[in-house]
Design a protein around this motif. Structure first.
Motif, PDB file in Angstrom:
ATOM      1  N   ARG A  40       0.860  -1.196   0.000  1.00 33.25           N
ATOM      2  CA  ARG A  40       0.000   0.000   0.000  1.00 33.25           C
ATOM      3  C   ARG A  40       0.885   1.232   0.000  1.00 33.25           C
ATOM      4  O   ARG A  40       1.936   1.243   0.651  1.00 33.25           O
ATOM      5  CB  ARG A  40      -0.882   0.035   1.242  1.00 33.25           C
ATOM      6  CG  ARG A  40      -1.892  -1.062   1.278  1.00 33.25           C
ATOM      7  CD  ARG A  40      -2.749  -0.894   2.488  1.00 33.25           C
ATOM      8  NE  ARG A  40      -3.671  -2.013   2.598  1.00 33.25           N
ATOM      9  CZ  ARG A  40      -4.582  -2.108   3.525  1.00 33.25           C
ATOM     10  NH1 ARG A  40      -4.694  -1.153   4.431  1.00 33.25           N
ATOM     11  NH2 ARG A  40      -5.384  -3.143   3.570  1.00 33.25           N
ATOM     12  N   THR A  41       0.421   2.262  -0.687  1.00 36.54           N
ATOM     13  CA  THR A  41       1.200   3.498  -0.744  1.00 36.54           C
ATOM     14  C   THR A  41       0.380   4.678  -0.231  1.00 36.54           C
ATOM     15  O   THR A  41      -0.841   4.671  -0.291  1.00 36.54           O
ATOM     16  CB  THR A  41       1.661   3.818  -2.172  1.00 36.54           C
ATOM     17  OG1 THR A  41       0.508   4.047  -2.982  1.00 36.54           O
ATOM     18  CG2 THR A  41       2.496   2.699  -2.748  1.00 36.54           C
ATOM     19  N   THR A  42       1.101   5.668   0.255  1.00 33.77           N
ATOM     20  CA  THR A  42       0.485   6.933   0.612  1.00 33.77           C
ATOM     21  C   THR A  42       0.397   7.780  -0.649  1.00 33.77           C
ATOM     22  O   THR A  42       0.848   7.372  -1.720  1.00 33.77           O
ATOM     23  CB  THR A  42       1.344   7.683   1.647  1.00 33.77           C
ATOM     24  OG1 THR A  42       2.609   7.992   1.049  1.00 33.77           O
ATOM     25  CG2 THR A  42       1.544   6.860   2.904  1.00 33.77           C
ATOM     26  N   GLU A  43      -0.127   8.979  -0.502  1.00 31.34           N
ATOM     27  CA  GLU A  43      -0.051   9.910  -1.617  1.00 31.34           C
ATOM     28  C   GLU A  43       1.423  10.232  -1.865  1.00 31.34           C
ATOM     29  O   GLU A  43       2.278   9.977  -1.011  1.00 31.34           O
ATOM     30  CB  GLU A  43      -0.836  11.186  -1.314  1.00 31.34           C
ATOM     31  CG  GLU A  43      -0.197  12.061  -0.245  1.00 31.34           C
ATOM     32  CD  GLU A  43      -0.956  13.350   0.002  1.00 31.34           C
ATOM     33  OE1 GLU A  43      -1.156  14.129  -0.958  1.00 31.34           O
ATOM     34  OE2 GLU A  43      -1.346  13.570   1.149  1.00 31.34           O
ATOM     35  N   THR A  44       1.714  10.763  -3.023  1.00 37.35           N
ATOM     36  CA  THR A  44       3.080  11.163  -3.355  1.00 37.35           C
ATOM     37  C   THR A  44       3.180  12.673  -3.221  1.00 37.35           C
ATOM     38  O   THR A  44       2.386  13.407  -3.812  1.00 37.35           O
ATOM     39  CB  THR A  44       3.441  10.721  -4.787  1.00 37.35           C
ATOM     40  OG1 THR A  44       3.266   9.302  -4.882  1.00 37.35           O
ATOM     41  CG2 THR A  44       4.876  11.059  -5.122  1.00 37.35           C
ATOM     42  N   CYS A  60       6.964   9.138  -1.273  1.00 37.74           N
ATOM     43  CA  CYS A  60       5.805   8.466  -0.693  1.00 37.74           C
ATOM     44  C   CYS A  60       6.303   7.414   0.291  1.00 37.74           C
ATOM     45  O   CYS A  60       7.492   7.109   0.347  1.00 37.74           O
ATOM     46  CB  CYS A  60       4.916   7.842  -1.767  1.00 37.74           C
ATOM     47  SG  CYS A  60       5.614   6.437  -2.637  1.00 37.74           S
ATOM     48  N   THR A  63       3.766   0.581   2.740  1.00 35.06           N
ATOM     49  CA  THR A  63       3.652  -0.439   3.771  1.00 35.06           C
ATOM     50  C   THR A  63       3.355  -1.773   3.107  1.00 35.06           C
ATOM     51  O   THR A  63       2.901  -1.826   1.959  1.00 35.06           O
ATOM     52  CB  THR A  63       2.535  -0.129   4.778  1.00 35.06           C
ATOM     53  OG1 THR A  63       1.282  -0.087   4.093  1.00 35.06           O
ATOM     54  CG2 THR A  63       2.774   1.176   5.503  1.00 35.06           C
ATOM     55  N   LEU A 123       3.154  11.988   6.038  1.00 35.93           N
ATOM     56  CA  LEU A 123       2.601  10.812   5.368  1.00 35.93           C
ATOM     57  C   LEU A 123       2.272   9.653   6.311  1.00 35.93           C
ATOM     58  O   LEU A 123       1.429   8.821   5.990  1.00 35.93           O
ATOM     59  CB  LEU A 123       3.560  10.332   4.271  1.00 35.93           C
ATOM     60  CG  LEU A 123       3.728  11.278   3.089  1.00 35.93           C
ATOM     61  CD1 LEU A 123       4.841  10.784   2.168  1.00 35.93           C
ATOM     62  CD2 LEU A 123       2.418  11.445   2.324  1.00 35.93           C
ATOM     63  N   GLN A 126      -1.242   8.388   6.925  1.00 37.84           N
ATOM     64  CA  GLN A 126      -1.904   7.728   5.795  1.00 37.84           C
ATOM     65  C   GLN A 126      -1.598   6.228   5.742  1.00 37.84           C
ATOM     66  O   GLN A 126      -2.118   5.533   4.885  1.00 37.84           O
ATOM     67  CB  GLN A 126      -1.470   8.373   4.479  1.00 37.84           C
ATOM     68  CG  GLN A 126      -1.895   9.802   4.329  1.00 37.84           C
ATOM     69  CD  GLN A 126      -1.433  10.381   3.013  1.00 37.84           C
ATOM     70  OE1 GLN A 126      -1.238   9.684   2.024  1.00 37.84           O
ATOM     71  NE2 GLN A 126      -1.260  11.695   2.989  1.00 37.84           N
ATOM     72  N   THR A 127      -0.741   5.759   6.632  1.00 32.74           N
ATOM     73  CA  THR A 127      -0.391   4.337   6.659  1.00 32.74           C
ATOM     74  C   THR A 127      -1.192   3.639   7.744  1.00 32.74           C
ATOM     75  O   THR A 127      -1.825   4.287   8.582  1.00 32.74           O
ATOM     76  CB  THR A 127       1.109   4.123   6.941  1.00 32.74           C
ATOM     77  OG1 THR A 127       1.386   4.450   8.309  1.00 32.74           O
ATOM     78  CG2 THR A 127       1.987   4.955   6.011  1.00 32.74           C
ATOM     79  N   ASP A 128      -1.137   2.325   7.730  1.00 39.68           N
ATOM     80  CA  ASP A 128      -1.784   1.544   8.782  1.00 39.68           C
ATOM     81  C   ASP A 128      -0.785   1.136   9.867  1.00 39.68           C
ATOM     82  O   ASP A 128      -1.078   0.265  10.670  1.00 39.68           O
ATOM     83  CB  ASP A 128      -2.485   0.328   8.192  1.00 39.68           C
ATOM     84  CG  ASP A 128      -1.542  -0.551   7.367  1.00 39.68           C
ATOM     85  OD1 ASP A 128      -0.344  -0.197   7.231  1.00 39.68           O
ATOM     86  OD2 ASP A 128      -2.004  -1.578   6.856  1.00 39.68           O
TER      87      ASP A 128
END
Length: 135
Positions: A40-44, A60, A63, A123, A126-128
């Protein structure tokens, strides 16, 4: 080398200051999906360079989970950098085709100095990842 335990949660930071940074990030993600699952990625974000004079970076966070131990994962990430065109000769000219840094493997933090960088802090939500953000 695969680890015999359950997959490890990982967090990596990806960045590039090349004009084709977004395409390079996509290529890196595709290559990383070979050894990282649940990617999974966050925004860039576009960020100013830190410590060098160069064009702005695209950054970015990623995870996922991996069965690789930390040393094997770092080796795979460095190979991914090279596969995206990163070279020492270009870095000497402040051209970073691809920079991938392991920040978290299981519960062990890596690149401790990076955790306080503004874009990382921006960022992380935005992750888990449910790991204390302060170092």
């Amino acid at each position: 080398m695969p680890d015999t335990s359950a997959p490890h949660t990982i967090l990596v930071a990806i960045g590039s200051n090349h004009p084709t940074a977004d395409a390079l990030i996509e290529k890196a993600l595709q290559l990383m999906s070979r050894y990282i699952s649940d990617l999974r990625t966050t925004e860039t974000l576009t960020t100013e360079p830190i410590g060098i004079i160069s064009e702005p970076f695209r950054n970015c966070l990623v995870t996922g989970r991996t069965v690789l131990d930390a040393a094997s994962l770092v080796a795979a990430l460095k190979k991914t950098e090279r596969d995206c065109g990163d070279r020492r000769s270009l870095r000497r000219e402040n051209i970073i085709m691809m920079d991938i840094d392991l920040l978290l493997h299981g519960t062990k933090r890596h690149h401790l100095q990076d955790w306080s960088k503004c874009y990382i802090q921006q960022l992380l939500p935005q992750t888990d990842i449910k790991f204390p953000q302060k170092t």
